[in-house]
Every structure is written in structure tokens, then in C-alpha cells.
Design a protein around this motif. Structure first.
Motif, PDB file in Angstrom:
ATOM      1  N   UNK A 126     -91.929 -43.968 -50.469  1.00 10.84           N
ATOM      2  CA  UNK A 126     -92.952 -44.226 -49.051  1.00 10.84           C
ATOM      3  C   UNK A 126     -92.568 -45.503 -48.021  1.00 10.84           C
ATOM      4  N   UNK A 127     -91.846 -45.215 -47.137  1.00  9.10           N
ATOM      5  CA  UNK A 127     -91.255 -45.885 -45.647  1.00  9.10           C
ATOM      6  C   UNK A 127     -91.941 -46.104 -44.578  1.00  9.10           C
ATOM      7  N   UNK A 128     -93.084 -46.852 -44.416  1.00  9.37           N
ATOM      8  CA  UNK A 128     -93.550 -46.362 -43.113  1.00  9.37           C
ATOM      9  C   UNK A 128     -93.252 -47.718 -42.044  1.00  9.37           C
ATOM     10  N   UNK A 129     -93.121 -47.102 -40.278  1.00  7.36           N
ATOM     11  CA  UNK A 129     -92.587 -47.023 -40.030  1.00  7.36           C
ATOM     12  C   UNK A 129     -92.527 -46.367 -38.452  1.00  7.36           C
ATOM     13  N   UNK A 130     -91.281 -47.366 -37.636  1.00  4.05           N
ATOM     14  CA  UNK A 130     -91.395 -45.928 -36.498  1.00  4.05           C
ATOM     15  C   UNK A 130     -90.517 -44.490 -36.377  1.00  4.05           C
ATOM     16  N   UNK A 131     -91.774 -43.375 -36.235  1.00  4.22           N
ATOM     17  CA  UNK A 131     -91.325 -41.765 -36.676  1.00  4.22           C
ATOM     18  C   UNK A 131     -89.240 -41.743 -36.820  1.00  4.22           C
ATOM     19  N   UNK A 132     -89.189 -42.526 -35.368  1.00  5.40           N
ATOM     20  CA  UNK A 132     -87.448 -42.438 -35.211  1.00  5.40           C
ATOM     21  C   UNK A 132     -86.320 -43.065 -35.823  1.00  5.40           C
ATOM     22  N   UNK A 133     -86.770 -44.069 -36.910  1.00  2.28           N
ATOM     23  CA  UNK A 133     -86.068 -44.759 -37.846  1.00  2.28           C
ATOM     24  C   UNK A 133     -85.967 -43.795 -38.799  1.00  2.28           C
ATOM     25  N   UNK A 134     -83.827 -43.739 -38.904  1.00  7.75           N
ATOM     26  CA  UNK A 134     -83.816 -43.350 -40.402  1.00  7.75           C
ATOM     27  C   UNK A 134     -83.981 -43.726 -41.478  1.00  7.75           C
ATOM     28  N   UNK A 135     -84.933 -43.364 -41.946  1.00  6.38           N
ATOM     29  CA  UNK A 135     -85.238 -43.158 -43.495  1.00  6.38           C
ATOM     30  C   UNK A 135     -86.721 -44.017 -43.973  1.00  6.38           C
ATOM     31  N   UNK A 136     -87.492 -43.545 -42.306  1.00  5.89           N
ATOM     32  CA  UNK A 136     -89.234 -43.759 -42.517  1.00  5.89           C
ATOM     33  C   UNK A 136     -89.827 -42.677 -43.271  1.00  5.89           C
ATOM     34  N   UNK A 137     -90.816 -42.662 -43.888  1.00  2.00           N
ATOM     35  CA  UNK A 137     -91.116 -40.866 -44.633  1.00  2.00           C
ATOM     36  C   UNK A 137     -92.750 -40.555 -43.760  1.00  2.00           C
ATOM     37  N   UNK A 138     -93.464 -42.154 -43.622  1.00  2.00           N
ATOM     38  CA  UNK A 138     -94.800 -42.436 -42.615  1.00  2.00           C
ATOM     39  C   UNK A 138     -94.852 -42.459 -41.590  1.00  2.00           C
ATOM     40  N   UNK A 139     -95.416 -42.211 -40.389  1.00  2.00           N
ATOM     41  CA  UNK A 139     -95.356 -42.726 -39.220  1.00  2.00           C
ATOM     42  C   UNK A 139     -97.165 -43.202 -39.327  1.00  2.00           C
ATOM     43  N   UNK A 140     -97.463 -43.585 -38.303  1.00  2.00           N
ATOM     44  CA  UNK A 140     -98.458 -43.836 -37.473  1.00  2.00           C
ATOM     45  C   UNK A 140     -99.564 -42.968 -38.056  1.00  2.00           C
ATOM     46  N   UNK A 141    -101.253 -42.809 -37.579  1.00  2.00           N
ATOM     47  CA  UNK A 141    -101.968 -41.528 -38.251  1.00  2.00           C
ATOM     48  C   UNK A 141    -101.722 -41.592 -36.554  1.00  2.00           C
ATOM     49  N   UNK A 142    -102.584 -40.093 -35.971  1.00  2.00           N
ATOM     50  CA  UNK A 142    -102.564 -38.997 -34.469  1.00  2.00           C
ATOM     51  C   UNK A 142    -103.252 -41.006 -33.609  1.00  2.00           C
ATOM     52  N   UNK A 143    -104.468 -40.776 -33.589  1.00  2.00           N
ATOM     53  CA  UNK A 143    -105.274 -41.877 -32.506  1.00  2.00           C
ATOM     54  C   UNK A 143    -105.666 -43.498 -33.230  1.00  2.00           C
ATOM     55  N   UNK A 144    -106.332 -43.797 -32.606  1.00  2.00           N
ATOM     56  CA  UNK A 144    -106.770 -44.727 -32.709  1.00  2.00           C
ATOM     57  C   UNK A 144    -108.515 -44.987 -33.330  1.00  2.00           C
ATOM     58  N   UNK A 145    -108.666 -43.667 -32.729  1.00  2.00           N
ATOM     59  CA  UNK A 145    -110.181 -43.396 -33.257  1.00  2.00           C
ATOM     60  C   UNK A 145    -110.309 -43.397 -35.648  1.00  2.00           C
ATOM     61  N   UNK A 146    -108.851 -42.525 -35.774  1.00  2.00           N
ATOM     62  CA  UNK A 146    -108.355 -41.814 -37.057  1.00  2.00           C
ATOM     63  C   UNK A 146    -107.841 -43.042 -37.178  1.00  2.00           C
ATOM     64  N   UNK A 147    -107.198 -43.973 -37.130  1.00  6.38           N
ATOM     65  CA  UNK A 147    -107.285 -45.337 -37.934  1.00  6.38           C
ATOM     66  C   UNK A 147    -108.411 -45.966 -38.291  1.00  6.38           C
ATOM     67  N   UNK A 148    -109.242 -45.736 -36.952  1.00  6.95           N
ATOM     68  CA  UNK A 148    -110.612 -46.778 -37.237  1.00  6.95           C
ATOM     69  C   UNK A 148    -111.423 -45.857 -38.467  1.00  6.95           C
ATOM     70  N   UNK A 149    -111.076 -44.729 -38.516  1.00  4.92           N
ATOM     71  CA  UNK A 149    -112.298 -43.954 -39.553  1.00  4.92           C
ATOM     72  C   UNK A 149    -111.713 -44.194 -40.947  1.00  4.92           C
ATOM     73  N   UNK A 150    -110.347 -44.115 -40.914  1.00  9.63           N
ATOM     74  CA  UNK A 150    -109.402 -43.915 -42.450  1.00  9.63           C
ATOM     75  C   UNK A 150    -110.201 -45.343 -42.732  1.00  9.63           C
ATOM     76  N   UNK A 151    -109.507 -46.418 -42.209  1.00 11.23           N
ATOM     77  CA  UNK A 151    -110.005 -48.338 -41.623  1.00 11.23           C
ATOM     78  C   UNK A 151    -111.754 -47.859 -43.214  1.00 11.23           C
ATOM     79  N   UNK A 152    -112.537 -47.779 -42.131  1.00 14.84           N
ATOM     80  CA  UNK A 152    -113.385 -47.908 -43.035  1.00 14.84           C
ATOM     81  C   UNK A 152    -114.290 -47.671 -44.459  1.00 14.84           C
ATOM     82  N   UNK A 153    -113.299 -46.131 -44.240  1.00 18.28           N
ATOM     83  CA  UNK A 153    -113.653 -44.762 -45.392  1.00 18.28           C
ATOM     84  C   UNK A 153    -113.210 -46.022 -46.776  1.00 18.28           C
ATOM     85  N   UNK A 154    -111.684 -47.126 -46.313  1.00 16.30           N
ATOM     86  CA  UNK A 154    -111.386 -47.882 -47.442  1.00 16.30           C
ATOM     87  C   UNK A 154    -112.214 -48.662 -47.587  1.00 16.30           C
TER      88      UNK A 154
END
Ligand code: NAD
Length: 472
Positions: free
Chosen positions: A286-314
Motif C-alpha cells: 500500500x503505497x500512497x502518493x500521486x497516481x502518476x508516480x511509478x509504484x504508487x498503489x493508492x491515490x487520493x479520494x475523489x473530492x474534498x467532501x469525500x475526504x471529510x466524510x471518511x475522516x469523520x467516520x474514522x
């Protein structure tokens, strides 16, 4: 004219592209054009139609590299994933070309009971409304069977990832693309000349679209959300590779996949062993980073509200007494985009929102169980029933539990896309939707049976029947 300006979710200051919003008149014009095109398309022999589709597959194939970059930049999915999605969409398109002529062939009987032909008639204009998380394949599972069957399609992709899929659709015959959010979608699914609606997306839009289609007596297929349990039977035996595949079954596309593993059930006695192997596997893959960087397997989520919603769930999980275990490792700066730390959450009760709701993001609860008997009820709790998985060293034992799960698709010893099959119908039970994609059922979704029948009784030499008789 309004314009959708799509930013790169990994670098939000960067605009990836713009598309014009289609207003109600524009949607009407697109449906009319499709309405004019489909009869001529349907009148062609199916062999000709699949030949045109095969040619289009070749054209898209030649552009896979460029389209994958565009898809990565608009969706935030790692480049290799985007390439995989486009290749899989082409594999499916070619599967349709190989199989549609057989599956959609008319059935003909001419015997002592009469002459009977069952034709597979296209609907006419199909309206498709699709989400952003896998925009190309989720459009292709509608476009390919609909077009092979002789329909024309008006596609409304999500405004959050409209660019690559529009390019793919432009290579296909008798397809119109309209853009926008709910208003454009509403105008499409309520248009009187649309005879079939195909939707993939969330619960709220699904209910509204199903109701709108129903009000027009328009047939619909609904592919909605899931809250998939992954169940590890007491005898589970996972290798390092299995753990890596399991980690990605949750965190591919930052957890934003309908059939991601969204709840993990592990025997209490094996929790420590599982947690250690799972976090070690995440550290490897699980390598988090820019989607165009070789070796990255997880990018960002789709939008600001999506990020806020998931952080709030955690955060809500922690305030209920849960413990968050951050997973994987990050490369490069993550402050320029909608990045969310992938997280395993332990110590939750079954009523925690992270357990009962579709999180659709990079956080997953790990839940202990004491006896196998409690598993069906806990796994089947809730309204959703898309997919599930059972992991066991004994395949028969896994199939035994699978038969007791309320899910449209149960994977054994894997989960998510690695467990799919082109020949198997995919779709949900309960509130995860109705109708099926993939397999022969996915082809039959875009035709209606139309019968021509000459009963033997009234053919030359037939014995006739009294005017009010029922058939023998
Ligand atoms: P969404 O429901 O917000 O949007 C899906 C599409 O519907 C978009 O094109 C959107 O513009 C349109 N839309 C929204 N409201 C509408 C309305 N009232 N009338 C007409 N059109 C409308 O979903 P999303 O956020 O794009 O996707 C996430 C959801 O999709 C998750 O719940 C996920 O599980 C589900 N999903 C299901 C499958 C499956 O095969 N079952 C596959 C992928 C995603």
C-alpha cells in the motif's frame, strides 16, 4: 453555457479538462439523434454490428496509454489501475463480440405443435447514468451489450470523471454523450423516448432514478452500493500474497469500489496473528502518493467532501472506543490533494457507522467473532447485499457458508475484482439493486423477447380449435 471544470484530485490546483453542461434541450436533442440512429443500426445483421464494435475496440486499444493518463489525472486512481481498467473494458467488449451472436440469436422451433420464433428485440434508446469510480468499465458494461443488441445509447457520465469515458464512447457507434449532474441525469431518465435505463451509483440517486423510470414505465437496471463482509473461517490459511491481495481488495481505488471488502470478520483467537500479517502486507503493497508516480498503489479520494466524510467516520469510530491503525506508507507530498490515510479500525461494535454504512473510502473495520453460527446474521445485517467473501482452507466449507449469505456474488479465497468472471452475472440483492451485468444475463438485459407464433391447429392440414379454446 455552464462548464464542468474537472480538477486533478491529487493536485487540486491543476485543471485536467472541461466539458460543457448539457441542458434539458441538449439532452432532448441527443435522445432524438439516438432515436433516429437505432433502427438502422438494429436492422443490420448482428455479425455486422459486432464487426463494427471490434474495430472500435482496436481504435481504443491503440489509445490505451494516453487515455489511462487522462483517467488517472481526473479520477486520482493510480496509472497502472487506469491502464488495467481500460484493458478490462476492451476484454469485456471483445467478450461481448464473441458471445452476443450466440446468446442473442433468435430461438426457432418448427414442429408438430407449430412454428415459434422468439426474437431478442432491442429496446431502442438506452439511457445510461454512471459513476466516477470506474467510469470506463462501468460505462462499457452497459454500452457493449446494448450496442451489440441493436440499441442506441445516450450516456451521462459523472461530472467527477467525465473525460476519458467520453473519449472511449466517441469511438463507439450510435452513442451520444451528455454531461452534467443530477439535472442532466433526470432529463435523460425521464425522456419519453428512452426505453431502458441503466444506472450505477449510490442509494439516493438510485431511488430517485428508479422512481423516475418507473413513473415512465421504463425498464431499469440498478447497480447500487455494497457493504461487503469478508469472512475468515477458523481454518483460514493465508499466504503473504493472499494478505496483499486482501489489503488491495479494500484499498484499491482508495476503497471507492462497490465490491471492496468493507468489513473483516476474523476468529477472536486469531485476531493478533491476522492484524500483524495484514499490517505487514499493507506496508509492502500500500503505497500512497500521486497516481502518476511509478509504484504508487493508492491515490487520493475523489473530492474534498469525500475526504471529510471518511475522516469523520474514522473520528466517530475513535470516539466509540475504536482504535485506528494507519496502514501502508506515503511517497511524496500529499498536501496538494484529497489524500486520506488508509486505516484499519479495531475495537468497534456491530452498530458503529463504519460497520453498518458503506464507507466508500480507505478505512475498514476488523471485527472478531466467537462461533461460526453467528456469522450469517452478522454478515447479512443491513439492507445491502452486493458481494461478500469467505476464506477457508476447505473450499466446501467456504461454499457452505457462502450459500447462507445474502449477496449477489460471493468470492471464495479472494475478494473484489480478482474474483470476477466475465461469464458470471454480477449484481446485488436487497437494496444493492436489481438486474445483472456481465455474463449472458448482462447481454439479455438489453433485449426483450418478441414472439412470432403460428399454432399447428391453424396451419395447413391443422385440426383447428373451437374459437374459445385454450391451447393444448
Ligand atoms: P451517485 O449516485 O452520486 O452518482 C452516480 C451518477 O448519477 C452520476 O452520474 C450522477 O451525476 C448521477 N445522478 C446523481 N443524482 C441523480 C439524480 N437524482 N437523477 C439522475 N442522475 C443522478 O454515485 P457516485 O458517488 O458517482 O458513485 C458511488 C456509488 O456508486 C457507491 O454507492 C458505489 O457503491 C456505487 N457503485 C456501484 C457499483 C455496482 O456495480 N453495483 C459500481 C460502482 C459504484
Amino acid at each position: 453555457m455552464d462548464v464542468i471544470r474537472r480538477e486533478n484530485p491529487a493536485r487540486v490546483a491543476e485543471v485536467v479538462g472541461r466539458v460543457p453542461v448539457t441542458d434539458a434541450d441538449g439532452v432532448d436533442a441527443a435522445v432524438r439523434r439516438a432515436g433516429e440512429a437505432w433502427r438502422e443500426w438494429a436492422a443490420r445483421p448482428i455479425g455486422d454490428r459486432v464487426a463494427v464494435l471490434r474495430e472500435a475496440a482496436g481504435v481504443i486499444d491503440g489509445r490505451t496509454g494516453e487515455l489511462a493518463v487522462l483517467l488517472a489525472r481526473e479520477s486520482g486512481k493510480p496509472l497502472a489501475d487506469c491502464r488495467g481498467e481500460i484493458s478490462f473494458a476492451l476484454t469485456y467488449l471483445r467478450w461481448v463480440c464473441d458471445n452476443a451472436p450466440r446468446v442473442l440469436a433468435p430461438a426457432e422451433i418448427d414442429d408438430a405443435a407449430g412454428r415459434l420464433v422468439v426474437r431478442r428485440a432491442p429496446y431502442g434508446v438506452v439511457g445510461c447514468v454512471t459513476p466516477w469510480n470506474a467510469p470506463v468499465i462501468l460505462a462499457m458494461v452497459k454500452l457493449a451489450p446494448a450496442l451489440a443488441a441493436g440499441n442506441a445509447v445516450v450516456l451521462k457520465p459523472s461530472p467527477l470523471a467525465p473525460l476519458a469515458v467520453s473519449e472511449v464512447a466517441a469511438a463507439l457507434p450510435t452513442v451520444e454523450v451528455v454531461h452534467g449532474g443530477a439535472p442532466a441525469g433526470r432529463a435523460l431518465v425521464t425522456h419519453p423516448a428512452v426505453r431502458k435505463v441503466a444506472f450505477t451509483g449510490g442509494d439516493a440517486a438510485g431511488r430517485e432514478i428508479a422512481a423516475a423510470a418507473g413513473s415512465m414505465l421504463t425498464s431499469s437496471v440498478m447497480e447500487l452500493g455494497g457493504n461487503d463482509p469478508a469472512i475468515f473461517l477458523p481454518d483460514f490459511a493465508l499466504s503473504g500474497d493472499d494478505y496483499e491481495r486482501l489489503v488491495m481488495a479494500t484499498f484499491a481505488t482508495s476503497g471507492q469500489v462497490c465490491m471492496a471488502a468493507k468489513r473483516l470478520y476474523v476468529p477472536r483467537a486469531r485476531m493478533a496473528e491476522f492484524t500483524e500479517a495484514y499490517t505487514a502486507a499493507a506496508e509492502r503493497v500500500l503505497v500512497v502518493g500521486d497516481p502518476l508516480t511509478p509504484g504508487v498503489t493508492m491515490g487520493p479520494v475523489i473530492s474534498g467532501p469525500a475526504a471529510d466524510r471518511i475522516r469523520a467516520l474514522v473520528a466517530g469510530s475513535l470516539s466509540r472506543g475504536g482504535t485506528a491503525v494507519p496502514l501502508g506508507r506515503a511517497v511524496g507530498g500529499l498536501e496538494s490533494g484529497y489524500f486520506v490515510t488508509p486505516t484499519l479500525v479495531t475495537g468497534l461494535d456491530d452498530q458503529a457507522p463504519l460497520v453498518t454504512e458503506e464507507q466508500f473510502g480507505p478505512a475498514v473495520p476488523l471485527l472478531p467473532y466467537d462461533t461460526e453460527e453467528e456469522l450469517p446474521a452478522r454478515a447479512n445485517a443491513g439492507d445491502l447485499g452486493l458481494a461478500a467473501s469467505v476464506w477457508s482452507a476447505d473450499e466446501d466449507r467456504a461454499f457452505g457458508l457462502a450459500a447462507r449469505l445474502e449477496a449477489g456474488y460471493v468470492f471464495v479465497n479472494t475478494h473484489n475484482r480478482t474474483g470476477m468472471s466475465l461469464r458470471a452475472p454480477f449484481g446485488g440483492v436487497k437494496r444493492s439493486g436489481y438486474g445483472r451485468e456481465y455474463g449472458e444475463e448482462g447481454l439479455l438485459e438489453y433485449v426483450q423477447s418478441a414472439v412470432v407464433h403460428a399454432p399447428a391447429a391453424f396451419r395447413d392440414g391443422g385440426a383447428g380449435l373451437p374459437a374459445t379454446a385454450y391451447p393444448a
